[in-house]
Design an enzyme around this catalytic site. Structure first.
Site, PDB file in Angstrom:
ATOM      1  N   ASP A  27       0.708  -0.914   0.473  1.00 47.98           N
ATOM      2  CA  ASP A  27       0.129   0.130   0.122  1.00 47.98           C
ATOM      3  C   ASP A  27       0.868   1.643   0.049  1.00 47.98           C
ATOM      4  O   ASP A  27       2.298   1.172   0.476  1.00 47.98           O
ATOM      5  CB  ASP A  27      -1.123  -0.362   0.700  1.00 47.98           C
ATOM      6  CG  ASP A  27      -1.973   0.826   0.984  1.00 47.98           C
ATOM      7  OD1 ASP A  27      -2.301   1.066  -0.030  1.00 47.98           O
ATOM      8  OD2 ASP A  27      -2.843   1.178   2.464  1.00 47.98           O
ATOM      9  N   TRP A  32       3.075   7.650  -2.577  1.00 47.64           N
ATOM     10  CA  TRP A  32       3.919   8.177  -2.782  1.00 47.64           C
ATOM     11  C   TRP A  32       3.746   9.388  -3.884  1.00 47.64           C
ATOM     12  O   TRP A  32       4.855   9.971  -3.695  1.00 47.64           O
ATOM     13  CB  TRP A  32       4.623   6.703  -3.386  1.00 47.64           C
ATOM     14  CG  TRP A  32       5.898   6.884  -3.398  1.00 47.64           C
ATOM     15  CD1 TRP A  32       7.231   6.044  -2.958  1.00 47.64           C
ATOM     16  CD2 TRP A  32       6.856   6.702  -4.707  1.00 47.64           C
ATOM     17  NE1 TRP A  32       8.026   6.308  -3.466  1.00 47.64           N
ATOM     18  CE2 TRP A  32       8.425   6.560  -4.446  1.00 47.64           C
ATOM     19  CE3 TRP A  32       6.314   7.516  -6.236  1.00 47.64           C
ATOM     20  CZ2 TRP A  32       9.438   6.759  -5.444  1.00 47.64           C
ATOM     21  CZ3 TRP A  32       7.346   7.519  -7.295  1.00 47.64           C
ATOM     22  CH2 TRP A  32       8.476   6.647  -7.135  1.00 47.64           C
ATOM     23  N   HIS A  44       1.855   3.830  -9.095  1.00 46.78           N
ATOM     24  CA  HIS A  44       2.184   1.955  -9.465  1.00 46.78           C
ATOM     25  C   HIS A  44       3.748   1.699  -9.486  1.00 46.78           C
ATOM     26  O   HIS A  44       3.749   0.381  -9.794  1.00 46.78           O
ATOM     27  CB  HIS A  44       0.265   1.928  -9.875  1.00 46.78           C
ATOM     28  CG  HIS A  44      -0.608   1.883  -9.037  1.00 46.78           C
ATOM     29  ND1 HIS A  44      -0.855   1.783  -7.553  1.00 46.78           N
ATOM     30  CD2 HIS A  44      -1.815   2.774  -8.934  1.00 46.78           C
ATOM     31  CE1 HIS A  44      -2.305   2.224  -7.346  1.00 46.78           C
ATOM     32  NE2 HIS A  44      -2.784   3.021  -8.574  1.00 46.78           N
ATOM     33  N   GLU A  74     -12.692  -4.508  -3.924  1.00 44.07           N
ATOM     34  CA  GLU A  74     -12.586  -2.825  -3.740  1.00 44.07           C
ATOM     35  C   GLU A  74     -12.562  -2.232  -4.568  1.00 44.07           C
ATOM     36  O   GLU A  74     -12.589  -1.162  -4.979  1.00 44.07           O
ATOM     37  CB  GLU A  74     -12.616  -2.580  -2.244  1.00 44.07           C
ATOM     38  CG  GLU A  74     -13.659  -3.333  -1.379  1.00 44.07           C
ATOM     39  CD  GLU A  74     -13.594  -5.041  -0.912  1.00 44.07           C
ATOM     40  OE1 GLU A  74     -11.650  -5.030  -1.697  1.00 44.07           O
ATOM     41  OE2 GLU A  74     -14.171  -5.359  -0.732  1.00 44.07           O
ATOM     42  N   ARG A  78     -12.027   2.704  -8.265  1.00 41.98           N
ATOM     43  CA  ARG A  78     -11.728   3.899  -8.532  1.00 41.98           C
ATOM     44  C   ARG A  78     -11.565   3.943 -10.224  1.00 41.98           C
ATOM     45  O   ARG A  78     -12.499   3.316 -11.092  1.00 41.98           O
ATOM     46  CB  ARG A  78      -9.922   2.939  -7.784  1.00 41.98           C
ATOM     47  CG  ARG A  78      -9.699   2.520  -6.859  1.00 41.98           C
ATOM     48  CD  ARG A  78      -7.723   2.801  -6.592  1.00 41.98           C
ATOM     49  NE  ARG A  78      -7.503   1.897  -5.460  1.00 41.98           N
ATOM     50  CZ  ARG A  78      -6.529   2.406  -5.262  1.00 41.98           C
ATOM     51  NH1 ARG A  78      -5.390   2.548  -5.571  1.00 41.98           N
ATOM     52  NH2 ARG A  78      -6.298   2.267  -3.369  1.00 41.98           N
ATOM     53  N   LEU A 138       9.733 -20.960  -4.956  1.00 40.97           N
ATOM     54  CA  LEU A 138       9.400 -20.230  -4.269  1.00 40.97           C
ATOM     55  C   LEU A 138       7.792 -19.809  -4.599  1.00 40.97           C
ATOM     56  O   LEU A 138       7.870 -19.845  -5.632  1.00 40.97           O
ATOM     57  CB  LEU A 138       9.701 -18.545  -4.118  1.00 40.97           C
ATOM     58  CG  LEU A 138       9.005 -17.683  -3.414  1.00 40.97           C
ATOM     59  CD1 LEU A 138       8.520 -17.332  -1.846  1.00 40.97           C
ATOM     60  CD2 LEU A 138       9.615 -15.776  -4.577  1.00 40.97           C
ATOM     61  N   SER A 203      -7.928  -4.262   4.843  1.00 43.38           N
ATOM     62  CA  SER A 203      -8.578  -4.267   4.117  1.00 43.38           C
ATOM     63  C   SER A 203      -9.407  -5.056   3.470  1.00 43.38           C
ATOM     64  O   SER A 203      -8.680  -5.856   1.794  1.00 43.38           O
ATOM     65  CB  SER A 203      -7.823  -3.837   3.046  1.00 43.38           C
ATOM     66  OG  SER A 203      -6.900  -2.515   4.240  1.00 43.38           O
TER      67      SER A 203
HETATM   68  C1  IPE Z   1      -5.565  -2.168  -0.420  1.00 46.52           C
HETATM   69  O1  IPE Z   1      -5.349  -2.018  -0.078  1.00 46.52           O
HETATM   70  C2  IPE Z   1      -5.480  -3.526  -1.373  1.00 46.52           C
HETATM   71  C3  IPE Z   1      -4.000  -3.607  -2.249  1.00 46.52           C
HETATM   72  C4  IPE Z   1      -2.996  -3.233  -1.900  1.00 46.52           C
HETATM   73  C5  IPE Z   1      -4.473  -4.264  -3.351  1.00 46.52           C
HETATM   74  P1  IPE Z   1      -5.935  -0.617   0.011  1.00 46.52           P
HETATM   75  O2  IPE Z   1      -5.391   1.103  -0.411  1.00 46.52           O
HETATM   76  O3  IPE Z   1      -7.170  -0.628  -1.218  1.00 46.52           O
HETATM   77  O4  IPE Z   1      -7.241   0.104   0.857  1.00 46.52           O
HETATM   78  P2  IPE Z   1      -7.818   0.946   1.756  1.00 46.52           P
HETATM   79  O5  IPE Z   1      -8.263   1.720   0.745  1.00 46.52           O
HETATM   80  O6  IPE Z   1      -6.982   1.566   2.382  1.00 46.52           O
HETATM   81  O7  IPE Z   1      -8.209   0.102   3.333  1.00 46.52           O
HETATM   82  C1  IPE Z   2      -1.573   0.287  -3.281  1.00 47.05           C
HETATM   83  O1  IPE Z   2      -1.299   2.289  -2.946  1.00 47.05           O
HETATM   84  C2  IPE Z   2      -1.120  -0.156  -4.424  1.00 47.05           C
HETATM   85  C3  IPE Z   2      -3.195  -0.534  -4.775  1.00 47.05           C
HETATM   86  C4  IPE Z   2      -4.256  -0.465  -3.910  1.00 47.05           C
HETATM   87  C5  IPE Z   2      -3.710  -1.047  -6.688  1.00 47.05           C
HETATM   88  P1  IPE Z   2      -2.168   2.925  -3.367  1.00 47.05           P
HETATM   89  O2  IPE Z   2      -2.688   3.279  -4.977  1.00 47.05           O
HETATM   90  O3  IPE Z   2      -3.645   2.242  -2.233  1.00 47.05           O
HETATM   91  O4  IPE Z   2      -1.851   4.428  -2.914  1.00 47.05           O
HETATM   92  P2  IPE Z   2      -3.019   5.022  -1.635  1.00 47.05           P
HETATM   93  O5  IPE Z   2      -2.867   4.701  -0.392  1.00 47.05           O
HETATM   94  O6  IPE Z   2      -3.755   5.817  -2.538  1.00 47.05           O
HETATM   95  O7  IPE Z   2      -1.636   5.631  -1.263  1.00 47.05           O
HETATM   96 MG    MG Z   3      -4.248   2.653  -0.577  1.00 49.13          MG
END
Ligand code: IPE
Ligand code: IPE
Ligand code: MG
Length: 249
Positions: A27, A32, A44, A74, A78, A138, A203
């Site tokens: 996450d 970042w 990403h 979920e 986005r 692995l 999550s």
């Molecule tokens: C959890 O991160 C899912 C992944 C890392 C793929 P999210 O950013 O989607 O979760 P929330 O919204 O902070 O709970």
């Molecule tokens: C995790 O990073 C990657 C996915 C959930 C796909 P985020 O996209 O959730 O990054 P933040 O949490 O908004 O910083």
């Molecule tokens: Mg996130």
């Protein structure tokens, strides 16, 4: 002076066992990127090098199973442009890394509701899964379009179908029977769950399987996560007293 990752790894090996199965909620890519005044997709993309790092680190440390939460059910909610960028990155990642994964002895598995993937993404993952199936150094579980509650619902449906057909006695359903209907059927439960970016929540990741996992939450954002952070988590894990509800002597 801080030791380099190889020294840390030697110390970890001396001290004892590494976790058999490490799961990671990757996450913080968006934050970042925002910190660099860049679009989220840039975050990403930068996160892909961290994926490479932890896979190499896991192989070197002798971890047997590495589970990476890459995209949740979920996350489909986005903005379409971000979802599209993530699907494109998945195709690009598989295309670029498949050779190396195969060479390193990594067996790739993809777990989740794959019917929702774009045709290109579905084809790419199918290919790398097939190609790396004979490997055993692995096991890399990539969770894509995954939600733990959905996984449990699917298991419940499967059990209900078997019971309704008379193939399964409801009284014979045990924790093992349920585990065997999950995507992770032939994986041991994670020993260690790492979440980056400081969020203190699960999550909807591996709700059943994480029952007794040790949690390690780091403020480091995913694109900055390296072997050093992974080994730091392993060291911390080795200091934990896993009691499973019992008392230690
Ligand atoms: C959890 O991160 C899912 C992944 C890392 C793929 P999210 O950013 O989607 O979760 P929330 O919204 O902070 O709970
Ligand atoms: C995790 O990073 C990657 C996915 C959930 C796909 P985020 O996209 O959730 O990054 P933040 O949490 O908004 O910083
Ligand atoms: Mg996130």
């Amino acid at each position: 002076m801080r030791a380099n990752p190889q020294d840390t790894l030697a110390r970890i090996r001396e001290r004892g066992a590494v976790p058999r199965h490490v799961a990671i909620i990757m996450d913080g890519n968006g934050r970042w990127a925002r910190g660099r005044l860049m679009p989220r997709a840039f975050g990403h993309r930068s996160g892909m090098s961290a994926v490479r790092e932890v896979i190499e680190g896991a192989v070197e440390a002798g971890i047997g199973y590495l589970s990476l939460f890459a995209f949740s059910r979920e996350n489909w909610e986005r903005p379409a442009s971000e979802v599209e960028a993530l699907m494109d990155l998945l195709v690009e990642y598989v295309g670029r890394e498949a050779d190396e994964l195969a060479e390193k002895g990594v067996q790739v598995r993809v777990l989740g509701d794959l019917a929702r993937l774009t045709p290109a993404a579905a084809a790419a993952v199918r290919e790398v899964v097939q190609r790396t199936a004979p490997n055993a150094r692995l096991v890399l579980n990539l969770f894509i379009s995954y939600g733990a509650r959905d996984e449990i619902v699917r298991a419940a449906r499967a059990l209900a179908r078997e019971a309704a057909s008379g193939a399964l006695d409801p009284e014979a359903i045990t924790e093992e029977t349920v585990s065997a209907r999950l995507y992770t059927a032939d994986c041991p439960d994670p020993d260690l769950l790492i979440r980056t970016s400081g969020e203190q929540r699960i999550s909807n990741f591996l709700l059943w399987q994480l029952a007794y996992a040790e949690l390690f939450i780091t403020p480091v954002l995913w694109p900055d996560f390296t072997r050093k952070e992974l080994y730091g988590a392993l060291e911390e894990f080795q200091k934990r007293d896993r009691r499973y509800g019992r008392v230690t002597a």
